[in-house]
Design a protein around this motif. Sequence first.
Motif, PDB file in Angstrom:
ATOM      1  N   GLU A   1       9.867  -4.096   0.332  1.00 53.90           N
ATOM      2  CA  GLU A   1      10.466  -2.937   0.995  1.00 53.90           C
ATOM      3  C   GLU A   1       9.410  -2.096   1.712  1.00 53.90           C
ATOM      4  OE1 GLU A   1      13.812  -2.007   1.419  1.00 53.90           O
ATOM      5  OE2 GLU A   1      13.923  -4.109   0.846  1.00 53.90           O
ATOM      6  N   ILE A   2       8.238  -1.957   1.111  1.00 56.44           N
ATOM      7  CA  ILE A   2       7.156  -1.205   1.754  1.00 56.44           C
ATOM      8  C   ILE A   2       6.784  -1.881   3.069  1.00 56.44           C
ATOM      9  CG2 ILE A   2       4.698  -0.613   1.595  1.00 56.44           C
ATOM     10  CD1 ILE A   2       5.210  -0.107  -1.441  1.00 56.44           C
ATOM     11  N   ARG A   3       6.625  -3.203   3.038  1.00 58.83           N
ATOM     12  CA  ARG A   3       6.277  -3.933   4.265  1.00 58.83           C
ATOM     13  C   ARG A   3       7.377  -3.793   5.320  1.00 58.83           C
ATOM     14  NH1 ARG A   3       4.576  -7.624   0.222  1.00 58.83           N
ATOM     15  NH2 ARG A   3       2.314  -7.534   0.026  1.00 58.83           N
ATOM     16  N   ARG A   4       8.628  -3.815   4.875  1.00 60.04           N
ATOM     17  CA  ARG A   4       9.764  -3.672   5.793  1.00 60.04           C
ATOM     18  C   ARG A   4       9.732  -2.312   6.484  1.00 60.04           C
ATOM     19  NH1 ARG A   4      15.187  -2.074   3.874  1.00 60.04           N
ATOM     20  NH2 ARG A   4      16.437  -1.977   5.720  1.00 60.04           N
ATOM     21  N   TYR A   5       9.555  -1.254   5.715  1.00 61.05           N
ATOM     22  CA  TYR A   5       9.539   0.083   6.317  1.00 61.05           C
ATOM     23  C   TYR A   5       8.285   0.334   7.138  1.00 61.05           C
ATOM     24  CZ  TYR A   5      13.933   1.599   4.423  1.00 61.05           C
ATOM     25  OH  TYR A   5      15.278   1.725   4.174  1.00 61.05           O
ATOM     26  N   ALA A   6       7.171  -0.261   6.752  1.00 59.75           N
ATOM     27  CA  ALA A   6       5.957  -0.155   7.568  1.00 59.75           C
ATOM     28  C   ALA A   6       6.205  -0.793   8.931  1.00 59.75           C
ATOM     29  CB  ALA A   6       4.773  -0.813   6.865  1.00 59.75           C
ATOM     30  N   ALA A   7       6.891  -1.938   8.940  1.00 59.65           N
ATOM     31  CA  ALA A   7       7.213  -2.612  10.195  1.00 59.65           C
ATOM     32  C   ALA A   7       8.163  -1.755  11.039  1.00 59.65           C
ATOM     33  CB  ALA A   7       7.820  -3.985   9.932  1.00 59.65           C
ATOM     34  N   ILE A   8       9.156  -1.158  10.401  1.00 62.82           N
ATOM     35  CA  ILE A   8      10.089  -0.284  11.124  1.00 62.82           C
ATOM     36  C   ILE A   8       9.338   0.889  11.743  1.00 62.82           C
ATOM     37  CG2 ILE A   8      12.006   1.359  10.830  1.00 62.82           C
ATOM     38  CD1 ILE A   8      13.109  -0.613   8.680  1.00 62.82           C
ATOM     39  N   CYS A   9       8.355   1.416  10.993  1.00 63.96           N
ATOM     40  CA  CYS A   9       7.562   2.552  11.484  1.00 63.96           C
ATOM     41  C   CYS A   9       6.498   2.118  12.490  1.00 63.96           C
ATOM     42  CB  CYS A   9       6.895   3.269  10.312  1.00 63.96           C
ATOM     43  SG  CYS A   9       8.066   4.140   9.250  1.00 63.96           S
ATOM     44  N   GLY A  10       6.300   0.816  12.618  1.00 63.88           N
ATOM     45  CA  GLY A  10       5.319   0.319  13.575  1.00 63.88           C
ATOM     46  C   GLY A  10       3.881   0.512  13.147  1.00 63.88           C
ATOM     47  N   VAL A  11       3.643   0.496  11.825  1.00 62.84           N
ATOM     48  CA  VAL A  11       2.275   0.651  11.325  1.00 62.84           C
ATOM     49  C   VAL A  11       1.854  -0.594  10.560  1.00 62.84           C
ATOM     50  CG1 VAL A  11       2.384   3.159  11.214  1.00 62.84           C
ATOM     51  CG2 VAL A  11       3.006   1.836   9.209  1.00 62.84           C
ATOM     52  N   SER A  12       0.566  -0.841  10.588  1.00 63.68           N
ATOM     53  CA  SER A  12      -0.009  -1.950   9.845  1.00 63.68           C
ATOM     54  C   SER A  12      -0.573  -1.402   8.537  1.00 63.68           C
ATOM     55  CB  SER A  12      -1.121  -2.608  10.659  1.00 63.68           C
ATOM     56  OG  SER A  12      -1.816  -3.550   9.869  1.00 63.68           O
ATOM     57  N   LEU A  13      -0.151  -1.958   7.425  1.00 65.26           N
ATOM     58  CA  LEU A  13      -0.642  -1.490   6.133  1.00 65.26           C
ATOM     59  C   LEU A  13      -2.146  -1.712   5.981  1.00 65.26           C
ATOM     60  CD1 LEU A  13       2.281  -2.725   3.863  1.00 65.26           C
ATOM     61  CD2 LEU A  13       1.783  -0.367   4.551  1.00 65.26           C
ATOM     62  N   GLU A  14      -2.689  -2.651   6.737  1.00 62.14           N
ATOM     63  CA  GLU A  14      -4.118  -2.921   6.687  1.00 62.14           C
ATOM     64  C   GLU A  14      -4.924  -1.817   7.376  1.00 62.14           C
ATOM     65  OE1 GLU A  14      -1.894  -5.288   7.776  1.00 62.14           O
ATOM     66  OE2 GLU A  14      -1.935  -6.555   5.987  1.00 62.14           O
ATOM     67  N   ARG A  15      -4.267  -1.015   8.187  1.00 63.60           N
ATOM     68  CA  ARG A  15      -4.937   0.061   8.918  1.00 63.60           C
ATOM     69  C   ARG A  15      -4.524   1.397   8.317  1.00 63.60           C
ATOM     70  NH1 ARG A  15      -3.334  -3.093  13.895  1.00 63.60           N
ATOM     71  NH2 ARG A  15      -5.125  -4.452  14.215  1.00 63.60           N
ATOM     72  N   ARG A  16      -5.300   1.835   7.357  1.00 64.16           N
ATOM     73  CA  ARG A  16      -4.976   3.041   6.598  1.00 64.16           C
ATOM     74  C   ARG A  16      -4.730   4.248   7.508  1.00 64.16           C
ATOM     75  NH1 ARG A  16      -6.009   5.307   1.300  1.00 64.16           N
ATOM     76  NH2 ARG A  16      -5.060   7.336   1.456  1.00 64.16           N
ATOM     77  N   HIS A  17      -5.526   4.366   8.575  1.00 64.46           N
ATOM     78  CA  HIS A  17      -5.364   5.524   9.463  1.00 64.46           C
ATOM     79  C   HIS A  17      -3.992   5.541  10.125  1.00 64.46           C
ATOM     80  CE1 HIS A  17      -6.780   2.377  12.210  1.00 64.46           C
ATOM     81  NE2 HIS A  17      -6.183   3.050  13.178  1.00 64.46           N
ATOM     82  N   GLU A  18      -3.420   4.374  10.410  1.00 66.30           N
ATOM     83  CA  GLU A  18      -2.080   4.311  10.993  1.00 66.30           C
ATOM     84  C   GLU A  18      -1.037   4.808   9.994  1.00 66.30           C
ATOM     85  OE1 GLU A  18      -0.996   0.474  12.482  1.00 66.30           O
ATOM     86  OE2 GLU A  18      -2.701   0.363  13.853  1.00 66.30           O
TER      87      GLU A  18
END
Length: 87
Positions: A17-34
């Motif tokens: 779910e975290i990966r899904r919402y990160a994708a919806i938000c257009g952010v990469s979890l690998e890029r903390r600043h995003e």
Amino acid sequence: MSGFEHYGQELADLDHEIRRYAAICGVSLERRHEVDACLREEHADWADDKARQSLKGLLILRIKLEAEMIELGFTPAPLIPPPVVEA
């Protein structure tokens, strides 16, 4: 105890779910600043802001689950797997 009986599966479901919402938000979890920027700024569009709030809540829930697992002697899998280094 929070009622989580199958920590591995609960963590995997939460990470999905975290990966899904990160994708919806257009952010990469690998890029903390995003992720930080996304969570800091409210979005003008209701749907975008709802996704941001959901991501924030899921990340908080993951931290709480990790803390509980560690307290019970378990080692939680990382949300972001370490990079594969080829020899």
